[in-house]
Every structure is written in structure tokens, then in C-alpha cells.
Design an enzyme around this catalytic site. Structure first.
Site, PDB file in Angstrom:
ATOM      1  N   HIS A 134       6.091   7.477  -1.836  1.00 58.88           N
ATOM      2  CA  HIS A 134       5.277   8.354  -2.644  1.00 58.88           C
ATOM      3  C   HIS A 134       3.974   7.684  -3.084  1.00 58.88           C
ATOM      4  O   HIS A 134       3.048   8.342  -3.536  1.00 58.88           O
ATOM      5  CB  HIS A 134       6.108   8.761  -3.866  1.00 58.88           C
ATOM      6  N   CYS A 135       3.908   6.331  -2.958  1.00 55.25           N
ATOM      7  CA  CYS A 135       2.781   5.617  -3.574  1.00 55.25           C
ATOM      8  C   CYS A 135       1.739   5.125  -2.574  1.00 55.25           C
ATOM      9  O   CYS A 135       0.592   5.567  -2.616  1.00 55.25           O
ATOM     10  CB  CYS A 135       3.314   4.414  -4.359  1.00 55.25           C
ATOM     11  N   ILE A 136       2.138   4.193  -1.704  1.00 51.55           N
ATOM     12  CA  ILE A 136       1.138   3.466  -0.910  1.00 51.55           C
ATOM     13  C   ILE A 136       0.318   4.403  -0.002  1.00 51.55           C
ATOM     14  O   ILE A 136      -0.899   4.240   0.095  1.00 51.55           O
ATOM     15  CB  ILE A 136       1.800   2.331  -0.074  1.00 51.55           C
TER      16      ILE A 136
END
Ligand SMILES: NC(=O)c1ccc[n+]([C@@H]2O[C@H](COP(=O)([O-])OP(=O)(O)OC[C@H]3O[C@@H](n4cnc5c(N)ncnc54)[C@H](O)[C@@H]3O)[C@@H](O)[C@H]2O)c1
Length: 439
Positions: free
Chosen positions: A271-273
Site C-alpha cells: 500500500h505504501c512504496i
């Protein structure tokens, strides 16, 4: 509660957490376990709220026992009733920050949470945004929404940004022992925020503004995205040169200074990088600045699923088979090892590309029982010798710890290993290509 008169250590503070996902629920549990808080978790999903209130954890890193025992002791509860935000002395916002269809930031969840807080905002409350977002969100989105009440940030209520750094599946670094960065809208906001989190987090790192705290988080994730992009490009280069990229990386990593190891793979996931750097790109476009490193890393990382499919084609070719009509078994669809999260997983792209080229794609993942691939529902199959040997090619996309790599190597007719898992387990890949084994 104000910066100069925090409740004494014996007083119980009511702490509200909005959004009970990968970030919010561990935060609730950490705060409740400290004994300094009564924690109320807020979520729009009734299913999530019911699950927490029945003592179940839907987050892999937390056990049912952890949640259940806090429930029994009355230290934690969950609700969909946002009017109960009025009961809270401090509120952390842990809602999603995805990209829109046009890959622009979608801060609608933050806006919705701030409107819910504004509906019952009262003097003295501490509001902290933890969701990852572009620099400026706390001041430009949250503050005006909250100040519509007539209350003033830094005077009547307190506003901070403090990014969550949770790394799902990491047993060493948890919410409690990972240093936490915090920046306040004013000096008083920062001071109160720091003193609040110090009650249950080992180390706080105070920065001078909300924008610095916002940029810190995006810097951390951009650092990973760019370095993964670099090592993926080195992997493409090494492939052309006929060099084993993993051997070169291991050798480089023996340098005791000035080098940090990153590993190539099938692409970025989670979900982040893959998402967060685009928040910064978008913000900088509004300031007429092009984020070149971010854009280039994103371009290279997005090419990796195509590279993997080329490797599958190559190994099938060695066995005189076209991709069209071949049966391909994918091992691991989660975005990284030992987690059950498929958000933005490169496996979805690889599987879709293989299907588009006419392959019959099946998968096994001990953590992911089913997944939806552009409307087609696929189910994890049991990993047996028969399943492995029936596939024309096996592709390791996630290097889960409990895979039996000896079994995989023994049974697979042909193998593409995108994680160096087989060699990492001491087995030998093809002498001329470290990504494949022709069988
Ligand atoms: N997952 C990670 O590893 C990680 C790590 C660091 C930071 N973050 C950031 O933390 C934030 C949350 O991520 P996550 O992975 O926990 O998301 P998630 O999808 O796991 O959980 C978010 C929860 O918020 C709920 N929600 C949505 N809108 C709401 C609203 N208006 N009010 C109340 N609840 C609402 C959803 O129902 C869901 O349960 C994101 O900004 C993310 O980038 C995530």
C-alpha cells in the site's frame, strides 16, 4: 488536556483511533497495553468493528488473544458511531490514502475523518494525522476542516502530523520500539503531541513543522522506491551482461560502509512504496517541479512484471512450448514474504499479463486463499507434487518462508525464480541465467 497540564500518569486518557486497519489496530493495541489509555477504535466498516468487538484480529501481526484480553479488561472497544469522538482527549487518524484512477492523491478519506471530528470537536482535543500523504495536507486540508467549527488550531485544539512506520510481518520493529517522528502545527501542538505518544512509544523524534514530518515519511518511502528501481535496473543490465545480479549484490554488500543492500524482484507492491512517492510527484507538479527520480524509478519498477513474463517465455521456449496454452503455476501472490496483503502486488500484473497471452494461470499462496484478477476469481490450490509437476512452468513471485524449495526444484518442469529464493536455500539455478531453471 493542554501542553502545560497533561493528565497525571494516574489519569486515564481516552484515545480515539480512526481507521482500524494495518496501522490503526496495532496502534490501538499498543496504546491500550500501556495501561495509560482507554482506547476507542472508530471504523466505517461494521464488519471490522464487529470483529474487533468479538475479540478477533483481522490484522496478521496481532493475535485474537491480544485483542480479546484488552476487550475483557475494558481497555479497548470499537464503534462505527463517530459522535463518540467527543469522548476522546486525543484522536489519531489512520485512514487510507490511495491514488485515484488518474493516479492523483485521494485524500477524501482524510476529509471524511476530519469532518467527523469537526462535528464534535471541543477545546483541548489533540488531533494527529498518521496517514501517509503529501506535504501540506495537515495545514491545507485538515486544519480548515477543523477550524470551520470556530475553534482555532494551536489555541483551542492541537494539531500534529506523525507518520506511522509499521512494517507488517516485522517481528523486531513494532509500533512501540520504532522511533516515531512528530511535527506540530505550532510549538504547543508539537509539545503536546510528543508528550502524548511518549506514554506508549519508546522514542519520539520531534521535527519543527507538520510539513517536515509529512516530507520525512515520503522521503523514507521514496528512498525505498528509488533504490528498488536502481537495483531492478541493475538486474536488467546484469541480465544483458550475463552476470548473476544476486551474486554481485551479495559481493557489494560485503563493503562495510557506503552501500545498502536492496533486492531486485517482480516489481513494487504494498500500500505504501508504489503509492506514496506519487503523492509527492503530484504536490510538486502543482509547484511546477518534475520529480525525476520518482518518475524514473516508477517506470523501471513497472517494467519488471514484463521482464518476468519474458523469462517465463524464455524458459518455455527452451522446452519447445509457447506461452499460449501453457499451464503456469504461480507461487506466492502477496506483495512480500510471509504477509497476506495483495494490495498493488506485482503478482497481479504478472498473472494478468500471462493470462492475456493465453496461459492457463493457477496459484498457491498459504496466506491468500483467493484473489480477484480483473473480475476473474482465482483460488489458492494445495501445493502438492502433482500440482508442481503438472505445470509447464512454476514461477516464484513471493519467497514465503514456509515454501519447501527442495520440493519445488525437484518437481518443477521449469522454474522462474524472481526472488533468488531457490539459490538462497542453497539450491542451484541454471548456470547461464540466475532467474531460471530449465528442468
Ligand atoms: N499498511 C502499512 O504497512 C502502512 C505503513 C505505514 C503507513 N501506512 C499508511 O497508513 C494509512 C492507513 O493504512 P492501512 O494500511 O492501515 O489501511 P487499511 O486499509 O488497512 O485500513 C484503513 C481502515 O480505515 C477505515 N476507514 C476508511 N475511511 C474511514 C473513515 N472515514 N472513518 C473511519 N474509518 C475509515 C477502513 O474501513 C479500514 O478499516 C495510509 O495512509 C497508509 O499509507 C500504512
Amino acid at each position: 488536556m493542554n501542553p502545560r497540564s497533561l493528565p497525571s500518569d494516574n489519569d486515564v486518557i481516552t484515545f480515539g483511533v480512526i481507521g482500524l486497519g494495518y496501522v490503526g489496530l496495532p496502534l490501538c493495541v499498543e496504546a491500550a497495553e500501556s495501561g495509560a489509555f482507554k482506547v476507542i477504535g472508530f471504523d466505517v466498516s461494521k464488519q471490522v468493528v464487529d470483529s474487533v468487538n468479538s475479540g478477533c484480529s483481522h490484522i496478521q501481526d496481532l493475535t485474537d488473544d491480544q485483542v480479546g484480553s484488552l476487550l475483557k479488561r475494558g481497555l479497548i472497544e470499537a464503534t462505527c458511531d463517530m459522535s463518540r469522538l467527543a469522548e476522546c482527549d486525543a484522536i489519531s487518524i489512520c485512514v487510507p490514502t490511495p491514488l485515484s484512477k488518474t493516479r492523483d492523491p485521494d485524500v477524501s478519506y482524510i476529509s471524511a475523518a476530519s469532518e467527523a471530528i469537526a462535528a464534535t470537536l471541543r477545546p483541548g482535543q489533540l488531533i494527529v494525522l498518521e496517514s501517509t500523504t503529501y506535504p501540506g495536507t495537515t495545514r491545507e486540508v485538515l486544519k480548515p476542516n477543523l477550524e470551520k467549527t470556530g475553534l482555532v488550531a494551536g489555541e483551542d485544539f492541537y494539531l500534529c502530523f506523525s507518520p506511522e512506520r509499521v512494517d507488517p510481518g516485522n517481528e523486531t520493529w513494532t509500533t512501540k520500539n520504532t522511533p516515531k517522528v512528530i511535527g506540530g502545527l505550532t510549538e504547543a501542538c508539537g509539545e503536546l503531541g510528543q508528550r502524548f505518544y511518549e506514554k506508549f512509544i519508546d522514542k519520539l523524534v520531534r521535527v519543527s513543522s507538520v510539513e517536515t514530518a509529512e516530507l520525512t515519511k515520503i522521503l523514507e518511502n521514496t528512498f525505498r522506491a528509488v533504490n528498488i528501481g536502481l537495483v531492478n535496473e541493475i538486474a536488467l543490465i546484469a541480465d544483458r551482461l550475463g552476470v548473476d545480479v544476486w551474486e554481485a549484490i551479495e559481493a557489494a554488500a560485503t563493503k562495510p560502509f557506503g552501500f545498502m543492500k536492496f533486492s531486485p524482484g517482480p516489481g513494487l507492491g504494498g500500500h505504501c512504496i508504489p503509492v506514496d512517492p506519487h503523492y509527492l510527484s503530484w504536490k510538486m507538479r502543482t509547484l511546477n517541479y518534475k520529480t525525476r527520480f520518482i518518475d524514473l524509478a516508477s517506470e523501471i519498477n513497472s517494467e519488471m512484471p514484463f521482464f518476468v513474463v519474458d523469462k517465463v517465455r524464455e524458459v518455455l521456449n527452451c522446452n519447445h512450448r509457447p506461452l499460449n496454452g501453457s499451464s503456469i503455476l504461480i507461487l506466492g501472490v502477496a506483495y512480500k514474504k510471509d504477509v497476506n496483503d495483495v494490495r498493488e502486488s506485482p503478482a497481479l500484473d504478472v498473472m494478468q499479463l500471462l493470462r492475456q497471452d493465453g496461459a492457463d494461470v493457477r496459484y498457491h499462496d498459504p496466506y491468500v486463499s483467493n484473489l480477484n484478477l480483473k473480475g476473474v476469481e482465482l483460488y489458492s490450490e494445495q501445493l502438492t507434487d502433482e500440482l508442481l509437476s503438472s505445470a509447464d512452468c512454476v514461477v516464484i513471485l513471493t519467497d514465503h518462508s514456509d515454501f519447501d524449495y527442495v520440493q519445488i526444484v525437484e518437481e518443477a518442469k521449469a522454474l522462474v525464480d524472481t526472488r533468488h529464493a531457490v539459490s538462497g536455500a542453497g539450491l542451484v539455478m541454471d548456470a547461464t541465467d540466475s532467474w531460471i531453471m530449465k528442468g
